[in-house]
Design an enzyme around this catalytic site. Structure first.
Site, PDB file in Angstrom:
ATOM      1  N   GLY A  45       0.916  -1.298  -0.126  1.00  0.00           N
ATOM      2  CA  GLY A  45       0.034   0.073  -0.171  1.00  0.00           C
ATOM      3  C   GLY A  45       0.825   1.233   0.023  1.00  0.00           C
ATOM      4  N   THR A  75       4.515  -6.643   1.308  1.00  0.00           N
ATOM      5  CA  THR A  75       3.346  -7.064   0.437  1.00  0.00           C
ATOM      6  C   THR A  75       2.708  -8.133   0.868  1.00  0.00           C
ATOM      7  OG1 THR A  75       2.686  -7.449  -1.667  1.00  0.00           O
ATOM      8  CG2 THR A  75       4.834  -8.210  -0.991  1.00  0.00           C
ATOM      9  N   GLU A  77       1.237 -10.190  -0.762  1.00  0.00           N
ATOM     10  CA  GLU A  77       1.833 -11.344  -1.706  1.00  0.00           C
ATOM     11  C   GLU A  77       3.074 -11.746  -1.383  1.00  0.00           C
ATOM     12  OE1 GLU A  77       0.651  -9.561  -5.574  1.00  0.00           O
ATOM     13  OE2 GLU A  77      -1.461 -10.153  -5.014  1.00  0.00           O
ATOM     14  N   HIS A  96       6.442  -8.777  -9.991  1.00  0.00           N
ATOM     15  CA  HIS A  96       5.152  -9.198 -10.175  1.00  0.00           C
ATOM     16  C   HIS A  96       4.305  -7.616 -10.497  1.00  0.00           C
ATOM     17  CE1 HIS A  96       0.867 -10.067  -9.712  1.00  0.00           C
ATOM     18  NE2 HIS A  96       0.818  -9.681  -8.455  1.00  0.00           N
ATOM     19  N   HIS A 161      -5.411 -11.523 -12.502  1.00  0.00           N
ATOM     20  CA  HIS A 161      -4.409 -10.974 -11.374  1.00  0.00           C
ATOM     21  C   HIS A 161      -3.329 -10.306 -12.324  1.00  0.00           C
ATOM     22  CE1 HIS A 161      -2.691 -11.276  -7.142  1.00  0.00           C
ATOM     23  NE2 HIS A 161      -2.338 -10.240  -7.959  1.00  0.00           N
TER      24      HIS A 161
END
Length: 221
Positions: A45, A75, A77, A96, A161
């Protein structure tokens, strides 16, 4: 700790936003240290415009945060990154991205075939950029979904995604691969559009594996 990796990961995160491959705080990047096995990863974020190397987080392979000087969280992820490093010990960096054309094919769960020879540099084994099955972002299911595609190729799509690319050298090379997947996706889209939806011809994996530097080039010194 790991200041060079922090600088590199931060720079690539900023470049991805400038290049338009990651908008609205999307995407994430990491690099793994050979000596310690620690992973430097981007925070969750954060506006890339204000990101600094100090904001990078250091984690171990068990998802323990070793250092976060700015008090930020890694993150969401991170588990996906760690799973790739676990599955592919040769990987030292991951990019990513959420680039437009490649993510469009990810939405359709459609692999991108090897329609141009330059994909020989993307670590493909089946002449395609494969697609990982859907997993909810931030979950172990998402992390597990990347196991098979990252065994098949060094670049792949994530269903609904985005794009993931990894490299055995550094995060700059991982980002270049992710960038080229986006260019490949645009070429594929254009070919399908021009050809009224008919699939273009693509290279066989055997042909891609034949590339080598020209023997005719000689160094006299």
């Amino acid at each position: 700790m790991l200041e060079v990796l922090k600088r590199d990961v931060c720079e690539i995160a900023k470049r991805a936003q400038r290049d338009g491959l990651c908008k609205h705080k999307s995407g994430n990047f990491s690099a793994r240290d050979k000596e310690t096995g620690y992973v430097v990863i981007t925070p969750t974020g954060m506006d890339r415009e204000v990101l600094t190397p100090r904001d990078m987080i250091v984690m171990d392979m068990n998802a323990n945060v070793i250092e976060n000087l700015s008090g930020l969280k890694p993150t969401s992820e991170s588990l996906m990154h760690l799973k790739i490093y676990e599955t592919r010990p040769d990987a030292l960096a991951i990019a990513h991205t959420h680039s437009m054309y490649a993510t469009s094919f990810a939405v359709l769960r459609k692999p991108i075939p090897a329609i141009v020879y330059e994909v020989a540099n993307l670590g493909l084994t089946k002449a395609r950029v494969p697609v990982a099955e859907y997993g909810r972002p931030g979950t172990p299911a998402l992390a597990d979904s990347v196991i098979e595609p990252c065994k098949e190729a060094e670049c792949f799509l994530m269903e609904k995604h985005g794009v993931v690319a990894f490299d055995s050298n550094n995060v700059y090379e991982a980002y270049l691969k992710a960038s080229y997947v986006e260019e490949l996706a645009q070429l594929y889209f254009n070919a399908l559009t021009i050809n009224s939806g008919k699939e273009p011809e693509f290279f066989a994996q055997e042909e891609l594996q034949k590339w080598e530097y020209p023997k005719e080039i000689k160094f006299l010194k």
